[in-house]
Each structure stands twice: as C-alpha cells, then as structure tokens.
Scaffold this motif. Structure first.
Motif, PDB file in Angstrom:
ATOM      1  N   SER A 102       0.855  -1.186   0.000  1.00 54.50           N
ATOM      2  CA  SER A 102       0.000   0.000   0.000  1.00 54.50           C
ATOM      3  C   SER A 102       0.896   1.242   0.000  1.00 54.50           C
ATOM      4  O   SER A 102       1.064   1.917   1.008  1.00 54.50           O
ATOM      5  CB  SER A 102      -0.942  -0.035   1.200  1.00 54.50           C
ATOM      6  OG  SER A 102      -1.829  -1.135   1.074  1.00 54.50           O
ATOM      7  N   GLN A 105       5.513   3.710   1.275  1.00 58.72           N
ATOM      8  CA  GLN A 105       5.586   3.938   2.726  1.00 58.72           C
ATOM      9  C   GLN A 105       5.388   2.617   3.461  1.00 58.72           C
ATOM     10  O   GLN A 105       6.093   2.321   4.428  1.00 58.72           O
ATOM     11  CB  GLN A 105       4.509   4.950   3.157  1.00 58.72           C
ATOM     12  CG  GLN A 105       4.622   5.410   4.600  1.00 58.72           C
ATOM     13  CD  GLN A 105       5.825   6.301   4.858  1.00 58.72           C
ATOM     14  OE1 GLN A 105       6.299   6.986   3.949  1.00 58.72           O
ATOM     15  NE2 GLN A 105       6.344   6.301   6.073  1.00 58.72           N
ATOM     16  N   GLN A 106       4.436   1.809   3.019  1.00 58.41           N
ATOM     17  CA  GLN A 106       4.239   0.509   3.654  1.00 58.41           C
ATOM     18  C   GLN A 106       5.437  -0.407   3.417  1.00 58.41           C
ATOM     19  O   GLN A 106       5.833  -1.170   4.301  1.00 58.41           O
ATOM     20  CB  GLN A 106       2.962  -0.164   3.129  1.00 58.41           C
ATOM     21  CG  GLN A 106       2.653  -1.462   3.834  1.00 58.41           C
ATOM     22  CD  GLN A 106       1.311  -2.052   3.426  1.00 58.41           C
ATOM     23  OE1 GLN A 106       1.141  -2.536   2.319  1.00 58.41           O
ATOM     24  NE2 GLN A 106       0.351  -1.984   4.323  1.00 58.41           N
ATOM     25  N   ASP A 109       7.985   0.548   5.961  1.00 59.23           N
ATOM     26  CA  ASP A 109       7.560   0.072   7.285  1.00 59.23           C
ATOM     27  C   ASP A 109       7.846  -1.423   7.421  1.00 59.23           C
ATOM     28  O   ASP A 109       8.436  -1.871   8.417  1.00 59.23           O
ATOM     29  CB  ASP A 109       6.069   0.360   7.465  1.00 59.23           C
ATOM     30  CG  ASP A 109       5.537  -0.174   8.800  1.00 59.23           C
ATOM     31  OD1 ASP A 109       6.187   0.061   9.832  1.00 59.23           O
ATOM     32  OD2 ASP A 109       4.479  -0.822   8.802  1.00 59.23           O
ATOM     33  N   LYS A 113      10.473  -3.377   9.880  1.00 59.30           N
ATOM     34  CA  LYS A 113      10.011  -4.422  10.794  1.00 59.30           C
ATOM     35  C   LYS A 113      10.817  -5.701  10.591  1.00 59.30           C
ATOM     36  O   LYS A 113      11.161  -6.399  11.552  1.00 59.30           O
ATOM     37  CB  LYS A 113       8.525  -4.693  10.523  1.00 59.30           C
ATOM     38  CG  LYS A 113       7.801  -5.418  11.635  1.00 59.30           C
ATOM     39  CD  LYS A 113       6.334  -5.683  11.300  1.00 59.30           C
ATOM     40  CE  LYS A 113       5.490  -4.425  11.234  1.00 59.30           C
ATOM     41  NZ  LYS A 113       4.033  -4.738  11.097  1.00 59.30           N
ATOM     42  N   GLN A 134      10.527   8.384   9.139  1.00 59.17           N
ATOM     43  CA  GLN A 134       9.297   8.193   9.909  1.00 59.17           C
ATOM     44  C   GLN A 134       8.927   6.712   9.983  1.00 59.17           C
ATOM     45  O   GLN A 134       8.555   6.205  11.044  1.00 59.17           O
ATOM     46  CB  GLN A 134       8.177   8.994   9.251  1.00 59.17           C
ATOM     47  CG  GLN A 134       6.971   9.174  10.141  1.00 59.17           C
ATOM     48  CD  GLN A 134       5.890  10.014   9.485  1.00 59.17           C
ATOM     49  OE1 GLN A 134       5.858  10.177   8.271  1.00 59.17           O
ATOM     50  NE2 GLN A 134       4.998  10.550  10.290  1.00 59.17           N
ATOM     51  N   ALA A 135       9.037   6.002   8.849  1.00 61.65           N
ATOM     52  CA  ALA A 135       8.717   4.571   8.848  1.00 61.65           C
ATOM     53  C   ALA A 135       9.712   3.790   9.712  1.00 61.65           C
ATOM     54  O   ALA A 135       9.324   2.947  10.524  1.00 61.65           O
ATOM     55  CB  ALA A 135       8.724   4.029   7.421  1.00 61.65           C
ATOM     56  N   SER A 247       3.099   6.138  -7.224  1.00 63.36           N
ATOM     57  CA  SER A 247       2.617   7.434  -6.712  1.00 63.36           C
ATOM     58  C   SER A 247       3.092   8.621  -7.537  1.00 63.36           C
ATOM     59  O   SER A 247       2.390   9.618  -7.637  1.00 63.36           O
ATOM     60  CB  SER A 247       3.062   7.627  -5.258  1.00 63.36           C
ATOM     61  OG  SER A 247       2.382   6.724  -4.415  1.00 63.36           O
ATOM     62  N   PRO A 252      -0.896   8.802  -6.642  1.00 63.21           N
ATOM     63  CA  PRO A 252      -0.535   8.494  -5.245  1.00 63.21           C
ATOM     64  C   PRO A 252      -1.740   8.037  -4.412  1.00 63.21           C
ATOM     65  O   PRO A 252      -1.591   7.252  -3.480  1.00 63.21           O
ATOM     66  CB  PRO A 252       0.017   9.814  -4.705  1.00 63.21           C
ATOM     67  CG  PRO A 252      -0.457  10.874  -5.628  1.00 63.21           C
ATOM     68  CD  PRO A 252      -0.890  10.241  -6.918  1.00 63.21           C
ATOM     69  N   GLY A 253      -2.937   8.492  -4.783  1.00 62.11           N
ATOM     70  CA  GLY A 253      -4.118   8.239  -3.950  1.00 62.11           C
ATOM     71  C   GLY A 253      -4.546   6.778  -3.933  1.00 62.11           C
ATOM     72  O   GLY A 253      -5.243   6.348  -3.012  1.00 62.11           O
ATOM     73  N   ARG A 255      -2.501   4.427  -3.518  1.00 63.73           N
ATOM     74  CA  ARG A 255      -1.585   3.784  -2.564  1.00 63.73           C
ATOM     75  C   ARG A 255      -1.111   2.439  -3.092  1.00 63.73           C
ATOM     76  O   ARG A 255      -1.418   1.389  -2.530  1.00 63.73           O
ATOM     77  CB  ARG A 255      -2.220   3.604  -1.157  1.00 63.73           C
ATOM     78  CG  ARG A 255      -2.881   4.811  -0.550  1.00 63.73           C
ATOM     79  CD  ARG A 255      -1.989   6.024  -0.389  1.00 63.73           C
ATOM     80  NE  ARG A 255      -0.771   5.771   0.351  1.00 63.73           N
ATOM     81  CZ  ARG A 255       0.449   6.037  -0.138  1.00 63.73           C
ATOM     82  NH1 ARG A 255       0.625   6.546  -1.345  1.00 63.73           N
ATOM     83  NH2 ARG A 255       1.506   5.796   0.571  1.00 63.73           N
TER      84      ARG A 255
END
Lengths: 406, 406
Positions: A102, A105-106, A109, A113, A134-135, A247, A252-253, A255
């Motif tokens: 998504s 950015q995901q 993240d 992780k 930030q991620a 994006s 970008p919307g 995702r």
C-alpha cells in the motif's frame, strides 16, 4: 503565518513528517506561489483512463473478484507487469519476487520491521527522505550518515559507531535517482562503492526508486539492484531490496507500491502483510494494471515533458535571480531543487518573510535533518507550479535573499 | 486431499491463518459443497452501485482529490457517516473519534502496536478469531482465556497468570456479536461482567463489531462501548475501543474498516498510520461513502434475508441429519455455526473423509485453538452456500458422522 515560520524554526530537526505536512497545508493558499509540497501535479493525473478502468472492471467478469478478499501478495497480473518492467530495467525477476504494498511507505515500514531491532544502525544520506525516517523510527534504530559520493567514513568507523549505539549496522536506505529532498543522483561509481560498503558491513540495502522513471535528461544509471545482478549475484542472493511506487507516475491516492526481493524475503513479507492488513485493495490493483498496461509509457512521457519544462524554468530563474553566495543542485529528474543560502541566513526565518512579504513558500532544510543541522538550506519543488509562476516566485525569492544577504 | 487433512491434523493448534487460507483454497473445487470459507457471498455484492460510485467520482469535481495524497485520518465525509451510524447505535461521537483503517485487520494491528509490549497479556475467548491472534502475535503477548459468560477465573487469577508470563494484562479482545468461529453472542449481563473485569484489571477492551449489522432474529444487545457510555463514561474516558468494518456488509476487497476511540488515542493512531502507509486509498473511501450513504440499510436488509435463510437451512438440516451426541450453536446472526462432535471423533480426520467420500468441506476447530485443543470441534459457514446445497451437504456430513460414530 508568523506562527508557521516560528514553528519551523523552533522545531526544525525534531519535526515529524506529519507536522511538516500540517504546516504545508497552512501554506496552501491561492495567492501563494508554493514550491513547498512534494506531490505530483493533479492536473496531470490520467483521470479518464482510471474512470475507464474502474468502469470496465466493475461491469465485467472481474467485478466479484475486485470486491472480494484476495491474496496478500497482490494481484497476479499486476505483479507480472511490475516484474516485466523491472526485467527491462536490468532486474531478472518473476511474480514471486514481487509483493504489492500500500504505497512505498508501507514497503519501508515492513522492511524496517523485518530487518531492524532496537539499537541496530541504519545508514542514510544527510539530508534524506523524511517519510523513510518516519517509517524506520518505529523500530528505534540509530542513524549514521552515508556519503557514497566520497567522504572519509570507513567501514571500521561505521562499525565502531554502530557498536557505540549498542548494536550493529543492519540497513542502508538510499534513493539513488533524483532524491527527495536534494534532487541528487548517485553516479555509477558511487553506487558501486555503496554496494562494496554493504558487502563489507553485511548490510541489506533498501533502494527507493520512487522518482526513477522521471528522468529529464542525461543517461540513466543502472539501479543498485541491477548493478548487483550485473556483478554476478542472482536476485535470490542479492543484498539490495528495491521499493517502487506508482505514486509519482500514475496516482498516489491509490496507494500502490511494491517490493522486489529474493523469494524467501517476499514470503516473510507476505506473512507480515497478512497479519497487518490482509491485502492491498484488489480493485485498485486491477485498475492500476489496466491503466499501466495501456499508457504507462505515454504517461511518463507526458510527465517528463511537463516537469522538465518546470525544472528548466526553475534552474533558469535561479540563475537569473539568485544573488551571489546562493548555491543549488541541478537535478536530472524528479521534483526537487535543493538550495544552500549564504552563510548566516536561516531558511526558517526566510520562510516567514517569504510568505508574509513575497507570497512564496518552500520547505526549510532543517526539517530534513535528523540532527538539527541544515539551517541554511531549503527545498524547492517544481512539480506543481507552471513555468510563469516559477519565474515570478523565484524572482521574488531572489530579491528577498538579496535584500537579507546584502 | 489426504494431504490436506494430514496437514490440518499435524499442525492444528500451531497453524497460521495464512496456512489455513492456503488449505481452504485447496477445498475450492466446483463439486465440493464448502462450509469452510468465512467470506461474504460475492453474488450479493452491490456491484452496480460501486460501478456507479467510481464512475461518478472519477468524472466529477472530486476526481483529482480521489487520485491524490490525502490525510491519514481518512476521508472526512466517510468519517462523518461512520460517526453518525455509531451515534444511532448508542455511541455519541464525532469525526475526530474515527480513524479509517485498511480493514479491521489493520485496526487490530495498530491497537496491538499501541497497547502491547512483549510479555503483556491479552484476554481472548477460546476459540477466538484467528486474524486477531495473527495481528496481535506480532507484539508477542501471552494469552489468557476470557470466559465472560461465567467461568471461575477471578481477577486475581488473571493477575497472577499475567505476572507469571512476565507482564501484566493489557488488553481484552472480544467479538460480542455472532463471533467467528462460534457464532456466539455475549448477553448484556456478560458484557457488563466483562466491563467490570476490565475496570478491575485496568484493561483496554477491543470490541470487534465485524458481524454486528448481520442479526437475523432476537433483540440487539447494546455494544460494549455503548454499555460503557450508558454507564456514565464519555467516549474520552471509556476503556472500550471499537473496531468496525465494511467487509461483511458492502465489500471486503476495498479494505475499509475503522476504529472509534477517544480523541487522544485516535491522534496516536493517526501518527502510526502516517508512518506505516500514509493513508487508506482515497478513491475507495469516497466510493464507499457514496454507496453507504445510498444503500447501506437496503444492502444490510438484503444480506439479512439471504443469510437468515441459509442459517435456517443449516440449523434445520443439522437437526434432521446429525446423529445423537453432536452439538452445535444456534447463532442469531453472522456467518458461522460451531459444532462439537461425539467424544473421540477428530474433526481433522473427519475432514479427510468428508472431502474424499462426501465432497463436503469445513474447518476443523483445532485451527482456532492456540493451545492445540478443540480436536472434536469444527466450524461451518453458511454464508456462501444456497439452502439446497446446505441441505445436501449437511445430510452427507451427518451420514458420515453417524457412520463413524455408530
């Protein structure tokens, strides 16, 4: 508006991306010429093609599948399309090397992780993409500055710094093409040095290709992952993991991004995604595949022409209007020019006057520095202003800086 | 097919939701009557309404906003719609109490991230929703069994068990209405006892309302959150956090759910979402709002009529075809009947013969037990089979059990 600049000044270096986005919203006023927001121009979205795509898939055989639960790894035809595009860019891969995410950015993240535990170090450029910080911040890494263009940081120093932070270096994050916020492109030799460093330090390398398709001139440089594969590795043994995104090209919307990695890594990420959100919406993956298959290359050509003209307008205007002592980057693609002010000028204070007196906006550079540095730098985005507005805005900014600096 | 049942038998109690989904795919053969998949019937999706919605928004003023970056908290009109629905269900709230999530799976992931640290205990029913365990497992909790209908576990025992696991009880997760996998509904007294327990143990309560709209008979029971508010708390001081979803009513493939919580909690979750995926796709939120506003109540009425008939067909068939010693739940809503076999029968072994000899499928109950129990239980889903197929399938299953049990 004074509040805005005060906030930037007070909190620069400790600002979250969310706060900066909030502040940018305040700048979104009709009479302001904004070089602040780092977003694609919505006037260039292929809206009619998306309308056609959603219409076709919801009126056809695929409708029930578009609205039903689906596999976590993503819509197979979209994964095939991405794999074929990457193959054409020097990365031999297939569907099972691709996880649809998504947005990128995901992807960041999930990679944080997967690879990080508290105390582990991440090597990043300075400044670097705020969304990546930030991620990754969620996994509490220490950061070290990557200087792949040269610099004198040795593997031994990276190791010592990571140990001092209580862990070891785990990950390098880099946007080799037209980086946000600097517009900088890492040359082939720099990419090789980065891969060598990663080998020496046993790092995973996260390569963010968000802007790679948006090259306006100059010859493309092989991606880090393509270079690694050209050097004899297969994707299954490569240490580079590439993240991409629709994006900056199609929308970008929706995702929609992806991770290209060795199959065991993709399988781990699939389990992570099952636990985290089951899957990225099927309907958007189908619509994106429909649109990408039909007009990706045409859309990229349209964007290149439009954004190239804006970049040229900005570089021309900077050359004509900036006083001596101001320096800036000359990006070969992407959306950003990075500007260094004459010594002693503070970009956050300049923003205050720029908005109040000249009705021009940008993002002060300290926001992109985790260490609070960069007070005399700023980011200019040329993606959403037309050439005439760029000329006017840069002229106003030049006069303001000349007045302050003079 | 023998492999399938062997896998269930060998790995039950240690199976991941992903593995179960993989196995369910193997059962998806045209001549099998499947009571296995816990998914909505795609024939009942409001496909034409979604086609109209995407068409309208991509051809109208909203098109650019539908395709552009958007705020992490979600599309304001959709948040308003959700808040109004919740208000009508006894939960006074406004837009700022609502975070739109990418399905309730993401809601559970975020709430785990917010409330849990390794060693903290989570109280769950036994059996419970596998997807919740999968989301929460990422944060390494200990689990304790919640028996809000009665049982003799005291707050002191919960405290002692949590301390023995190296932490304290942090969270209760519960689906009070028509739970997956049991179909069980917690009565009002049980809900009050659960809230009292949460108060005593200082727990956050995560209330999953995924099936709440799908009640086929009986009077609705106030939700945990509504009960807590009726007891004098405001949403800003409530310990219940409610998760909802459009997956069982309008479409699972759009991945749209929500969290309703105190505003400071929502603000923290918004920051988490910014770092994790920026925002849930705007276009889907707009389309969902368009469809929900026009036909949510009609769609729920349609689903209730269709699923009620299937539930009735299943309960009737069970009554006629199951031999003595078989027991099952009588759900007032949702998608599931939970069945207990005569002592000594193993549901995984039964599945093997059910598929091979009777062409009927279900999910063995051990898969829903984190502790490896429940070997003599199974889950039957009635959402995707028509009444005639239900009659045939349950008759076959009854004969098989009678043959094995006799």
């Amino acid at each position: 508006m004074a509040d805005l600049a005060q906030l930037f000044a007070a909190r620069a270096g400790r600002m979250r991306a969310s706060e900066i986005r909030e502040l940018l919203k305040l700048l979104d006023q009709p009479d302001i010429i904004s070089f602040a927001g780092g977003i694609p121009d919505p006037a260039l979205f292929p809206t009619a093609a998306f309308a056609e795509a959603y219409g076709a898939l919801l009126c056809g055989q695929q409708a029930a599948a578009a609205l039903q639960y689906a596999p976590s790894e993503g819509h197979a035809p979209l994964r095939d399309w991405i794999a074929a595009r990457l193959a054409a860019d020097g990365i031999a891969c297939d569907r099972d090397n691709i996880l649809v995410t998504s947005g990128s950015q995901q992807a960041l993240d999930y990679l944080g992780k997967l690879f990080l535990s508290p105390g582990g170090s991440v090597l990043v450029a300075r400044p670097t993409y705020l969304g990546a910080l930030q991620a990754l911040n969620a996994y509490e890494p220490a950061y070290q500055t990557l200087t792949p263009d040269g610099g004198n940081t040795t593997p031994q120093r990276f190791r010592a710094a990571a140990a001092a932070a209580g862990g070891r270096a785990k990950l390098a994050y880099v946007t080799p093409d037209f980086a946000n916020p600097t517009g900088h492109t890492l040359d082939r030799a720099g990419r090789r040095r980065l891969l060598d460093l990663a080998e020496t330090l046993d790092l995973a390398v996260v390569e963010d290709t968000a802007y790679r398709a948006l090259r306006y001139d100059g010859a493309p440089v092989a991606s880090l992952l393509a270079l690694e594969l050209a050097g004899g590795r297969t994707l299954e043994t490569a240490r580079t993991i590439q993240c991409g995104s629709f994006s900056k090209t199609l929308s970008p919307g929706l995702r929609l991004g992806w991770i290209c990695a060795a199959k065991p890594v993709v399988r781990q990420l699939v389990l992570m995604k099952q636990a985290a959100d089951l899957h990225t919406p099927t309907i958007n993956q189908m619509a994106m595949h429909h649109v990408a298959e039909r007009l990706f290359d045409d859309q990229v050509a349209t964007l290149r022409d439009a954004y190239r003209a804006r970049r040229d307008a900005m570089l021309d205007a900077l050359a004509r209007h900036m006083p001596a002592g101001v320096e800036w980057t000359r990006p070969e693609g992407g959306m950003f020019v990075w500007l260094a002010l004459p010594a002693g000028l503070d970009a956050a204070r300049l923003l205050e006057r720029a908005v109040a007196e000249a009705r021009v906006a940008f993002v002060p550079g300290r926001a992109f520095h985790a260490d609070g540095g960069g007070a005399d730098t700023l980011r200019l985005s040329f993606s959403c202003a037309d050439p005439a507005a760029i000329e006017t805005g840069i002229a106003r900014l030049g006069r303001l800086i000349a007045g302050r600096a003079g």
